[in-house]
Scaffold this active site. Structure first.
Site, mmCIF file in Angstrom:
data_model
loop_
_atom_site.group_PDB
_atom_site.id
_atom_site.type_symbol
_atom_site.label_atom_id
_atom_site.label_comp_id
_atom_site.label_asym_id
_atom_site.label_seq_id
_atom_site.Cartn_x
_atom_site.Cartn_y
_atom_site.Cartn_z
ATOM 1 N N THR A 154 25.189 7.115 -7.190
ATOM 2 C CA THR A 154 24.134 7.251 -6.185
ATOM 3 C C THR A 154 23.342 8.516 -6.467
ATOM 4 O OG1 THR A 154 25.360 6.064 -4.479
ATOM 5 C CG2 THR A 154 23.614 7.536 -3.724
ATOM 6 N N PHE B 147 21.036 11.268 -4.848
ATOM 7 C CA PHE B 147 20.676 11.892 -3.579
ATOM 8 C C PHE B 147 19.537 12.877 -3.834
ATOM 9 C CE2 PHE B 147 25.094 10.662 -3.308
ATOM 10 C CZ PHE B 147 25.245 10.182 -2.018
#
Length: 361
Positions: free
Chosen positions: A257, A259
């Site tokens: 992921t 961010f």
């Protein structure tokens, strides 16, 4: 190796630790002086470009055997601890504690920062908007699930800048205080259960699954269930009274992921930067092609392009683009000017160190 030799090595390590302690305190005292100067000039405590350059320089000059990954992690915590003696950084994130967003906040700001969980993405933005020196950590895309649409929508309307990016490998572990044979229920968020389905079918074929609002909440519930288990992060095992029974039970490796850190800071060029923008084009044939042509002419590499409904008019779309370079680079300035000539709206979301290129440098 004799016991006498082992004792001598341990004494050497003890002496080195004492020297490290003295140097760390010396660094902290200098950081305090820097903090006093910054407070008088209203300068940000955290400068992303500066920290990226320090880590790059140290990794380049590291002769080993201390690994560069460990060097980076160590200095992230040193930076964090030194900031805490100045004025601890406030970082808001999508809670609760022990989520992957919390882990991303710790990875970037260290444990010396004041990390504050909030209940939704909108609140992350609003809390940071009210605090000139605060930051927020929000997910923007996942390598398997795609973009986080709400984050993109909030970036379009918020005055905050993207200050930094964080790439966090998503590792799912099985947490439990019992044995595999005794597990009757597994708690976790629906996406985590889905990403571990093959492993679960093979190793826990007859258990009940209970979906939770987050993997962290699943760990909290499993810690209270004598026959329960959770799919959660290593951080969850550190914060809740529960052990890791099996590491890395996810079906696919490489799930990551991305961010972003949002705040009021506008970064100076670091030498290896990424810029994010949002723009709307005119409603005519070839409008997107014409809008992006200046980037080709300036030989600027586009690393990402996504379209999002503007939610103002039906079938009106905004385009989100990431590209290599800083907003102050001459060729980027020319490309953005050309984009503006073919667009009805352009917003620069921020220029920040490109973590993919810093890590490969």
């Amino acid at each position: 190796m004799t016991m006498k030799e082992l004792d001598e090595f341990r004494k050497q390590i003890d002496r080195l630790d004492e020297q490290l302690l003295k140097l760390l305190n010396r660094r902290a005292r200098i950081a305090q002086k820097v903090g006093h100067l910054k407070s008088g000039q209203d300068t940000p405590v955290l400068v992303p470009r500066r920290e990226s350059q320090i880590i790059k320089r140290l990794c380049d000059s590291n002769p080993g055997p201390f690994p560069n990954d460990g060097l980076e992690a160590t200095f992230r915590e040193i930076f964090s601890a030194c900031r805490s003696v100045q004025n601890p950084v406030q970082a808001f994130y999508l809670g609760p504690q022990a989520t992957h967003t919390h882990a991303a906040a710790i990875a970037k700001f260290g444990r010396g920062a004041e990390t504050i969980p909030v209940t939704n993405l909108i609140q992350v933005f609003r809390e940071v908007e009210k605090r000139p020196k605060a930051f927020g950590v929000v997910p923007i895309e996942n390598s398997t699930e795609g973009v986080v649409g709400q984050t993109m929508d909030l970036l379009m309307e918020s005055p905050l800048n993207i200050c930094w990016e964080i790439f966090l490998p998503i590792r799912h572990h099985l947490l439990s205080n019992t044995t595999m044979n005794n597990i009757r229920k597994v708690y976790s968020k629906d996406q985590a259960i889905a990403q571990c389905r093959s492993w679960l079918n093979k190793n826990l074929p007859n258990v009940e699954f209970q979906e939770t609002s987050s993997t962290a909440h699943g760990a909290e519930l499993a810690a209270k269930d004598k026959q329960g288990a959770a799919i959660a992060s290593e951080l969850a095992a550190q914060l809740y009274p529960i052990k890791i029974l099996q590491y890395d039970i996810h079906d696919r490796a490489g799930n990551t992921t991305r961010f972003i850190v949002i705040g009021h800071v506008r970064n100076e060029p670091s030498g290896k930067d990424k810029t994010s923008i949002i723009f709307l084009v005119k409603n005519k044939v070839g409008a997107l092609y014409e809008a992006l042509m200046p980037f080709r002419e300036e030989k600027i590499n586009l690393t990402k392009i996504e379209s999002r409904p503007t939610k103002r008019e039906a079938w009106e779309y905004a385009f989100y683009v990431d590209f290599e370079g800083h907003r102050e680079d001459e060729r980027v300035v020319r490309a953005l000017a050309g984009l503006g000539e073919h667009s009805v709206y352009v917003k620069i979301l921020g220029s920040y160190p490109d973590e993919t290129r810093w890590s490969l440098a």
